[in-house]
Design an enzyme around this catalytic site. Structure first.
Site, PDB file in Angstrom:
ATOM      1  N   ASP A  44       6.097 -29.567   6.708  1.00 21.20           N
ATOM      2  CA  ASP A  44       5.145 -28.517   7.038  1.00 21.20           C
ATOM      3  C   ASP A  44       5.868 -27.197   6.758  1.00 21.20           C
ATOM      4  O   ASP A  44       6.859 -26.868   7.427  1.00 21.20           O
ATOM      5  CB  ASP A  44       4.752 -28.618   8.522  1.00 21.20           C
ATOM      6  N   TRP A  63       4.939 -27.726  16.836  1.00 23.08           N
ATOM      7  CA  TRP A  63       3.747 -26.863  16.878  1.00 23.08           C
ATOM      8  C   TRP A  63       2.625 -27.665  17.547  1.00 23.08           C
ATOM      9  O   TRP A  63       2.363 -28.807  17.164  1.00 23.08           O
ATOM     10  CB  TRP A  63       3.377 -26.466  15.456  1.00 23.08           C
ATOM     11  N   LYS A  71       1.285 -16.493   7.194  1.00 22.50           N
ATOM     12  CA  LYS A  71       2.341 -15.609   7.706  1.00 22.50           C
ATOM     13  C   LYS A  71       3.000 -14.809   6.593  1.00 22.50           C
ATOM     14  O   LYS A  71       3.120 -13.593   6.691  1.00 22.50           O
ATOM     15  CB  LYS A  71       3.428 -16.417   8.425  1.00 22.50           C
TER      16      LYS A  71
HETATM   17  N1  KET Z   1       2.373 -25.224  10.776  1.00 20.05           N
HETATM   18  C1  KET Z   1       3.097 -24.564  11.686  1.00 20.05           C
HETATM   19  C2  KET Z   1       4.464 -25.028  12.013  1.00 20.05           C
HETATM   20  C3  KET Z   1       2.539 -23.431  12.314  1.00 20.05           C
HETATM   21  O1  KET Z   1       3.288 -22.788  13.182  1.00 20.05           O
HETATM   22  C4  KET Z   1       1.231 -23.021  11.990  1.00 20.05           C
HETATM   23  C5  KET Z   1       0.614 -21.896  12.692  1.00 20.05           C
HETATM   24  C6  KET Z   1       0.533 -23.752  11.008  1.00 20.05           C
HETATM   25  C7  KET Z   1       1.142 -24.849  10.427  1.00 20.05           C
HETATM   26  C8  KET Z   1      -0.851 -23.438  10.569  1.00 20.05           C
HETATM   27  O2  KET Z   1      -1.166 -22.165  10.250  1.00 20.05           O
HETATM   28  P1  KET Z   1      -2.409 -21.874   9.287  1.00 20.05           P
HETATM   29  O3  KET Z   1      -2.889 -20.548   9.677  1.00 20.05           O
HETATM   30  O4  KET Z   1      -3.427 -22.955   9.465  1.00 20.05           O
HETATM   31  O5  KET Z   1      -1.842 -21.907   7.907  1.00 20.05           O
HETATM   32  N2  KET Z   1       1.031 -21.459  13.789  1.00 20.05           N
HETATM   33  C9  KET Z   1       0.585 -20.298  14.565  1.00 20.05           C
HETATM   34  C10 KET Z   1      -0.881 -20.121  14.678  1.00 20.05           C
HETATM   35  C11 KET Z   1      -1.646 -21.297  15.201  1.00 20.05           C
HETATM   36  O6  KET Z   1      -1.271 -21.896  16.212  1.00 20.05           O
HETATM   37  O7  KET Z   1      -2.685 -21.609  14.587  1.00 20.05           O
HETATM   38  C12 KET Z   1       1.283 -20.329  15.918  1.00 20.05           C
HETATM   39  O8  KET Z   1       2.015 -21.286  16.221  1.00 20.05           O
HETATM   40  O9  KET Z   1       1.124 -19.363  16.696  1.00 20.05           O
END
Ligand code: KET
Length: 453
Positions: free
Chosen positions: A262, A181, A298
């Site tokens: 994660d 990511w 998500k």
């Molecule tokens: N870890 C991974 C692997 C991940 O894909 C995301 C979010 C997060 C943590 C963090 O999400 P949060 O909303 O802070 O709990 N991924 C999607 C959104 C982004 O990039 O912020 C994405 O990959 O599209």
């Protein structure tokens, strides 16, 4: 005239600025930043100051969230946003879970207050989140060996852990998968934690480079932090098998590394919360010490509520108490204490048997819709592409994303010619795709794959 301010015509300047000789009456001298202006009988010279921010250059758009900004600016009616990993309905609209609305109504009826939470967050949330991860009644919970504090979703929780590493493990490296990511690297860079990469994705097989992964974890300096995606690896959608997880745990233990999970997609990979926590639970059963960052963006659709947690599994309750105290110490000057709304939603949903089962049903529905469009995209590609290319990797990948194998130029073609917005690493979010758009997307992929190199 106020003693602190000198007023001349429409111009007001603080004495501090005057002292710096930026304002001169009656003469402009040779200073290029000074321009003459006339105010009736007085000629005044006003400083046209260079900005203090002159040295700040324009930051590039974010590789993921910047895609949504570009999408919004596109007026083409065929446009499709497959950039950010955010669930959409078949009508491509954002989705608020019914169980979330139910919990919110309940909160409104109860008239919950808006007092500050403690630094570590809502106690009922912290309990619920650890139980979801490890399973209620798990020894790490019963023995009070987990330090859990509420974080600003997955990102904020990862950032707290990164700060803890920087403070208490100076020089230790975090080893992350290649690719990963996009924000992982930013998080560790900003926390001043050195990182390196382990092999993960094999473009030849469009699968896991398991040998490479194991070799690189073995080679990392003893006591490194190994960042692992608990399930639904982002961006590849490729997870180790249960047997491979056992080998990964073996080599991490052998090298005294510290696993750092994660978990952003619990329930979204398989549709089952327990199944998706199997990797984390395997490490817990071995009595290892490790980190787990969690997110409810998500699986509960709480993207903008910023709700998640950082868990540190320790070998004793005493160590967990100390770790927790230091996590709180890190959080306090960063943001003081976390927001309450999302925490209450999670605590209410998990704490009520009826709502908990309603959540699981909705999560299955969301995971199911993604699986259906995955199949439909595959079917469209196979029926339209006559080249004989094997597209079955799409069906093997899991979670929200498909890693198409399209390179940057091909991904640019997807956006510039077809108005399909996606990240430049070739990742598409199937959560943003509808059955109705699968054929269009297949045409775009086939064109980009065969006609652009
Ligand atoms: N870890 C991974 C692997 C991940 O894909 C995301 C979010 C997060 C943590 C963090 O999400 P949060 O909303 O802070 O709990 N991924 C999607 C959104 C982004 O990039 O912020 C994405 O990959 O599209």
């Amino acid at each position: 005239m106020a003693s602190s301010m000198l007023s001349l015509g429409s111009t007001s300047l603080l004495p501090r600025e005057i002292n710096k000789d930026k304002l001169k009456l009656g003469t402009s001298g040779s200073n290029p930043f000074l321009k003459a202006k006339s105010f009736s009988r007085v000629t005044m010279t006003v400083a046209v100051k260079p900005s203090r921010f002159e040295g700040i250059t324009m930051a590039p758009p974010d590789p993921i969230l910047g895609v949504s900004e570009a999408f919004k600016a596109d007026t083409n009616e065929m446009k499709l946003n497959l950039g950010v990993g955010a669930y959409r309905t078949e009508e491509l609209q954002p989705y608020v879970l019914n169980v979330v609305k139910k919990a919110e109504n309940l909160m409104l009826e109860r008239g919950d207050n808006k007092e500050y939470l403690p630094i570590e967050g809502l106690a009922a949330f912290n309990k619920a989140t650890a139980e979801l991860l490890f399973g209620a009644g798990h020894p790490v919970i019963k023995e009070q060996r987990v330090a859990t504090i509420q974080g600003l979703s997955g990102t904020g929780s990862l950032r707290l852990a990164a700060a803890l590493i920087e403070r208490y493990f100076p020089g230790a490296k975090v080893v992350i998968s290649s690719p990963t990511w996009g924000n992982h690297k930013n998080i560790f860079n900003d926390a001043k934690v050195p990182w390196s990469e382990y092999r993960y994705y094999d473009p030849k097989t469009i699968g896991l480079d398991f040998e490479g992964m194991i070799a690189d974890i073995k080679e990392a300096p003893e006591g490194s932090f190994i960042l692992l995606h608990g399930c639904a690896h982002n961006p590849t959608g490729i997870d180790p098998t249960p047997e491979q997880w056992v080998k990964i745990a073996d080599v991490i233990q052998e090298k005294n590394h510290i696993p750092f999970f994660d978990v952003a997609y619990q329930g979204f990979a398989s549709g089952s919360l327990d199944e998706d926590a199997a990797s984390v639970r395997l490490f817990a059963e071995r009595g290892m010490e490790f980190f787990v960052a969690q997110s409810y963006s998500k699986n509960l659709g709480l993207y903008a509520e910023r709700i998640g947690a950082i868990n540190v599994v320790c070998s004793s309750a005493d160590a967990a108490t100390r770790v927790k105290s230091q996590l709180k110490r890190i959080a306090r000057p960063m943001y003081s204490n976390p927001p309450v709304h999302g925490a209450r939603i999670v605590a209410n949903v998990v704490g009520d048997a009826t709502m908990f089962s309603e959540w699981k049903a909705e999560m299955e529905m969301m995971a199911g819709r993604i699986k259906t469009v995955r199949q439909e995209l595959y079917d469209s590609l196979v029926s339209k592409d006559k080249s004989g290319k094997d597209w079955s990797f799409i069906l093997k990948q899991i979670g929200m994303f498909s890693f198409t194998g399209l390179n940057k130029t091909q991904s640019d073609n997807m956006t510039n010619k077809w108005h399909v917005y996606m990240t430049k690493d070739g990742r598409i979010s199937l959560a943003g795709l509808s059955l109705a758009k699968c054929e269009y997307l297949a045409d775009a992929i086939i064109d980009s794959y065969h006609n652009v190199s």
